[in-house]
Design an enzyme around this catalytic site. Structure first.
Site, PDB file in Angstrom:
ATOM      1  N   CYS A 104      -2.333  -0.681   7.590  1.00  0.00           N
ATOM      2  CA  CYS A 104      -1.503   0.522   7.530  1.00  0.00           C
ATOM      3  C   CYS A 104      -1.571   1.309   8.832  1.00  0.00           C
ATOM      4  CB  CYS A 104      -1.911   1.371   6.337  1.00  0.00           C
ATOM      5  SG  CYS A 104      -1.534   0.563   4.760  1.00  0.00           S
ATOM      6  N   HIS A 149       0.842  -1.196   0.000  1.00  0.00           N
ATOM      7  CA  HIS A 149       0.000   0.000   0.000  1.00  0.00           C
ATOM      8  C   HIS A 149       0.878   1.247   0.000  1.00  0.00           C
ATOM      9  CE1 HIS A 149      -3.843  -2.000   1.852  1.00  0.00           C
ATOM     10  NE2 HIS A 149      -3.323  -2.711   0.868  1.00  0.00           N
ATOM     11  N   GLU A 185       0.884   3.800   1.918  1.00  0.00           N
ATOM     12  CA  GLU A 185       1.390   4.155   3.240  1.00  0.00           C
ATOM     13  C   GLU A 185       2.621   3.340   3.605  1.00  0.00           C
ATOM     14  OE1 GLU A 185      -1.729   3.280   2.395  1.00  0.00           O
ATOM     15  OE2 GLU A 185      -3.156   3.900   3.921  1.00  0.00           O
TER      16      GLU A 185
END
Length: 149
Positions: free
Chosen positions: A89, A56, A58
């Site tokens: 995350c 992801h 993040e």
């Protein structure tokens, strides 16, 4: 005209990363991390490209910022992310002890707040910055995806 580096300015930079993800066929989520008004990490989703569910935006940004700073803690840093972080995350952000998280679109199905996720107690959270722009990009992506299938 005075120019200021505020949350909207940096969210626009995160939206640029989200556009890059969109162009690559990734879910269009982008992130930047700043310290003292300076961008130290830029990232976007890479889950399809890397074949990695943990890739992801993040997660990519946390790693880049930690490498830049030479340590695992992101004290005095701010994450600008176009979509509310998921539970995974949020956990990584918790452990990084990031000082501030600013996100664009809310994610009522998978966002950390809907799923009871926790952030570090010292992390400030601001949601809804350029929410319309972030949400529109995500909607456009999924409409195009559906039309291709």
């Amino acid at each position: 005209m005075e120019f200021s580096l505020d949350d909207t300015y940096f969210m626009k930079k995160a939206l640029q990363e989200a556009e890059t993800a969109f162009e690559k066929g990734e879910v269009p989520v982008g992130a930047v991390i700043t310290i003292s008004g300076r961008i130290i990490a830029r990232a976007h989703n890479l889950t399809e490209q890397l074949g990695d569910v943990t890739a992801h935006a993040e997660m990519q940004a946390i790693t880049a910022a930690a490498n830049f700073l030479g340590g695992k803690y992101l004290h005095n840093c701010t994450l600008y992310i176009t979509l509310e972080p998921c539970q995974m995350c949020a956990g990584a952000l918790y452990w990084s002890q990031i000082s501030k998280i600013v996100f664009g679109a809310y994610d009522p199905q998978r966002g950390f707040s809907a799923l009871g996720g926790k952030l570090h107690p010292k992390s400030e959270v601001v949601g809804g910055i350029l929410e319309h722009e972030a949400s529109s990009l995500l909607k456009r992506f999924f409409i195009e995806k559906r039309n291709l299938n």
